[in-house]
Motif scaffolding. Sequence first.
Motif, PDB file in Angstrom:
ATOM      1  N   PRO A 149       3.996  -4.666   4.492  1.00 64.95           N
ATOM      2  CA  PRO A 149       3.137  -4.442   5.036  1.00 64.95           C
ATOM      3  C   PRO A 149       2.285  -3.617   4.234  1.00 64.95           C
ATOM      4  O   PRO A 149       1.926  -3.013   3.280  1.00 64.95           O
ATOM      5  CB  PRO A 149       3.945  -3.455   5.793  1.00 64.95           C
ATOM      6  CG  PRO A 149       5.316  -2.973   5.022  1.00 64.95           C
ATOM      7  CD  PRO A 149       5.272  -3.657   4.203  1.00 64.95           C
ATOM      8  N   PHE A 150       1.116  -3.964   5.424  1.00 64.10           N
ATOM      9  CA  PHE A 150       0.072  -2.892   4.932  1.00 64.10           C
ATOM     10  C   PHE A 150      -0.828  -3.406   6.594  1.00 64.10           C
ATOM     11  O   PHE A 150      -1.061  -3.785   6.967  1.00 64.10           O
ATOM     12  CB  PHE A 150      -1.040  -4.232   3.861  1.00 64.10           C
ATOM     13  CG  PHE A 150      -2.766  -3.446   3.692  1.00 64.10           C
ATOM     14  CD1 PHE A 150      -2.205  -2.895   2.904  1.00 64.10           C
ATOM     15  CD2 PHE A 150      -3.695  -3.708   4.208  1.00 64.10           C
ATOM     16  CE1 PHE A 150      -3.296  -1.159   2.164  1.00 64.10           C
ATOM     17  CE2 PHE A 150      -4.694  -2.819   3.308  1.00 64.10           C
ATOM     18  CZ  PHE A 150      -4.435  -1.743   2.624  1.00 64.10           C
ATOM     19  N   ASP A 151      -1.658  -1.302   6.675  1.00 66.42           N
ATOM     20  CA  ASP A 151      -2.883  -1.245   8.056  1.00 66.42           C
ATOM     21  C   ASP A 151      -3.474   0.032   7.139  1.00 66.42           C
ATOM     22  O   ASP A 151      -3.634   0.027   6.270  1.00 66.42           O
ATOM     23  CB  ASP A 151      -1.626  -1.345   9.107  1.00 66.42           C
ATOM     24  CG  ASP A 151      -0.882   0.164   8.396  1.00 66.42           C
ATOM     25  OD1 ASP A 151      -0.694   0.857   7.955  1.00 66.42           O
ATOM     26  OD2 ASP A 151       0.162   0.082   9.866  1.00 66.42           O
ATOM     27  N   LYS A 152      -4.608   0.146   8.358  1.00 65.87           N
ATOM     28  CA  LYS A 152      -5.061   1.114   8.277  1.00 65.87           C
ATOM     29  C   LYS A 152      -4.878   2.201   7.679  1.00 65.87           C
ATOM     30  O   LYS A 152      -5.305   3.163   7.215  1.00 65.87           O
ATOM     31  CB  LYS A 152      -6.360   1.163   9.336  1.00 65.87           C
ATOM     32  CG  LYS A 152      -6.481  -0.358   9.890  1.00 65.87           C
ATOM     33  CD  LYS A 152      -7.597  -0.066  10.535  1.00 65.87           C
ATOM     34  CE  LYS A 152      -8.647  -1.667  10.689  1.00 65.87           C
ATOM     35  NZ  LYS A 152      -9.962  -1.312  12.072  1.00 65.87           N
ATOM     36  N   ARG A 153      -3.488   2.227   8.440  1.00 67.43           N
ATOM     37  CA  ARG A 153      -2.867   3.804   8.213  1.00 67.43           C
ATOM     38  C   ARG A 153      -2.782   3.691   6.841  1.00 67.43           C
ATOM     39  O   ARG A 153      -2.706   4.330   5.718  1.00 67.43           O
ATOM     40  CB  ARG A 153      -1.926   4.004   8.871  1.00 67.43           C
ATOM     41  CG  ARG A 153      -1.226   5.431   9.191  1.00 67.43           C
ATOM     42  CD  ARG A 153      -0.325   5.699   9.388  1.00 67.43           C
ATOM     43  NE  ARG A 153       1.053   5.042   8.025  1.00 67.43           N
ATOM     44  CZ  ARG A 153       1.700   4.475   7.392  1.00 67.43           C
ATOM     45  NH1 ARG A 153       1.185   6.232   6.684  1.00 67.43           N
ATOM     46  NH2 ARG A 153       2.627   4.166   6.249  1.00 67.43           N
ATOM     47  N   VAL A 154      -1.853   2.726   6.347  1.00 67.37           N
ATOM     48  CA  VAL A 154      -1.395   3.128   4.563  1.00 67.37           C
ATOM     49  C   VAL A 154      -2.481   2.638   3.998  1.00 67.37           C
ATOM     50  O   VAL A 154      -2.862   3.472   2.900  1.00 67.37           O
ATOM     51  CB  VAL A 154      -0.800   1.197   4.092  1.00 67.37           C
ATOM     52  CG1 VAL A 154      -0.462   1.393   2.799  1.00 67.37           C
ATOM     53  CG2 VAL A 154       0.451   1.733   5.204  1.00 67.37           C
ATOM     54  N   GLU A 155      -4.131   2.118   4.277  1.00 67.69           N
ATOM     55  CA  GLU A 155      -5.460   1.542   3.029  1.00 67.69           C
ATOM     56  C   GLU A 155      -6.378   3.223   3.031  1.00 67.69           C
ATOM     57  O   GLU A 155      -5.719   3.709   2.225  1.00 67.69           O
ATOM     58  CB  GLU A 155      -6.196   0.612   3.660  1.00 67.69           C
ATOM     59  CG  GLU A 155      -7.224   1.182   3.242  1.00 67.69           C
ATOM     60  CD  GLU A 155      -8.480   0.191   3.879  1.00 67.69           C
ATOM     61  OE1 GLU A 155      -9.193  -0.833   3.308  1.00 67.69           O
ATOM     62  OE2 GLU A 155      -8.594   0.150   5.107  1.00 67.69           O
ATOM     63  N   ALA A 156      -5.713   3.948   4.535  1.00 61.40           N
ATOM     64  CA  ALA A 156      -6.954   5.396   4.299  1.00 61.40           C
ATOM     65  C   ALA A 156      -5.854   6.524   3.682  1.00 61.40           C
ATOM     66  O   ALA A 156      -6.639   7.136   2.657  1.00 61.40           O
ATOM     67  CB  ALA A 156      -6.798   5.878   5.933  1.00 61.40           C
ATOM     68  N   PHE A 157      -4.554   6.395   3.496  1.00 58.65           N
ATOM     69  CA  PHE A 157      -3.561   7.321   3.271  1.00 58.65           C
ATOM     70  C   PHE A 157      -3.119   7.055   1.647  1.00 58.65           C
ATOM     71  O   PHE A 157      -3.380   8.228   1.070  1.00 58.65           O
ATOM     72  CB  PHE A 157      -2.153   7.219   3.736  1.00 58.65           C
ATOM     73  CG  PHE A 157      -1.556   8.607   3.339  1.00 58.65           C
ATOM     74  CD1 PHE A 157      -1.498  10.118   3.765  1.00 58.65           C
ATOM     75  CD2 PHE A 157      -0.286   8.361   2.320  1.00 58.65           C
ATOM     76  CE1 PHE A 157      -0.559  11.176   3.286  1.00 58.65           C
ATOM     77  CE2 PHE A 157       0.445   9.109   1.767  1.00 58.65           C
ATOM     78  CZ  PHE A 157       0.215  10.623   2.230  1.00 58.65           C
ATOM     79  N   HIS A 158      -3.466   5.735   1.205  1.00 58.02           N
ATOM     80  CA  HIS A 158      -2.514   5.358  -0.119  1.00 58.02           C
ATOM     81  C   HIS A 158      -3.912   4.785  -0.664  1.00 58.02           C
ATOM     82  O   HIS A 158      -4.003   5.401  -1.465  1.00 58.02           O
ATOM     83  CB  HIS A 158      -1.253   4.576  -0.464  1.00 58.02           C
ATOM     84  CG  HIS A 158      -0.168   4.921   0.308  1.00 58.02           C
ATOM     85  ND1 HIS A 158       0.679   5.753  -0.493  1.00 58.02           N
ATOM     86  CD2 HIS A 158       0.554   5.006   1.747  1.00 58.02           C
ATOM     87  CE1 HIS A 158       1.732   6.169   0.102  1.00 58.02           C
ATOM     88  NE2 HIS A 158       1.459   5.900   1.200  1.00 58.02           N
ATOM     89  N   LEU A 159      -4.718   4.075  -0.449  1.00 57.57           N
ATOM     90  CA  LEU A 159      -6.035   3.677  -1.110  1.00 57.57           C
ATOM     91  C   LEU A 159      -7.244   4.023  -1.333  1.00 57.57           C
ATOM     92  O   LEU A 159      -7.800   4.539  -2.197  1.00 57.57           O
ATOM     93  CB  LEU A 159      -5.976   2.540  -1.140  1.00 57.57           C
ATOM     94  CG  LEU A 159      -4.506   1.327  -1.325  1.00 57.57           C
ATOM     95  CD1 LEU A 159      -4.581  -0.094  -0.483  1.00 57.57           C
ATOM     96  CD2 LEU A 159      -4.791   1.012  -2.659  1.00 57.57           C
TER      97      LEU A 159
END
Length: 224
Positions: free
Chosen positions: A38-48
Amino acid sequence: MTEEVKKGVIIEFDFAVVNGAQILFDTTKKLLNDVEIPFDKRVEAFHLAGGNYQGGLAEYFAEIKTKKTAQKAAKDISTTFSNALTKTLPGSVTEDFRAFLRILLERGLKVVVATRAHMDEAKKAFAEFMENPDFALYQEVSSAYGCVKWDAWRRAAAAHHLRSFLTIAVAGSGLSVKSALLAGVGAFAVMNEHVAYQDFSGVDEIVDKVDANLAEKIAAKLKA
């Protein structure tokens, strides 16, 4: 004889001219979803966002306990993103952007367009400007997700005989603004919806596109 040090502008083409932030997100989402991650904007902002591709993915993969390899995923995302940017080149060098470049070059400024797109295609897209000694394409090899780090701005400046205090960056994210300021480079920013949550403080001005109006503002800032 050493080359004359000039005032100049470095454009983060992939994020300031092209909406690379959205392209990168879509690229990453598809590649990860294809392997059921799974991947969304929250994951992008927090991890990447703002970090190293592989490091951010390794952190995220450890959190969700997947056996997928961060190294391979990072390579796949980077390569696919570069290919996607390359495909946008013919339509991205718009008349607005050409007008921006012409004004800066007419004012005697050095103009560096930094991109992760393929150089052979970039040269074709910028054929009008390639013979101008004050215009340069710069292959950006940063592994930072959605931005470049401070040392990338410094490398781009040094490679083209620009001094940081005589250089303006045109950045496409709050993250790249911060890194430009850390490098001692002034910054104007193009903000698109995908990166609007980021901190753009310290920037000279935020605009919605790169055009003749922005060129005039930058020229005035550099007293050119």
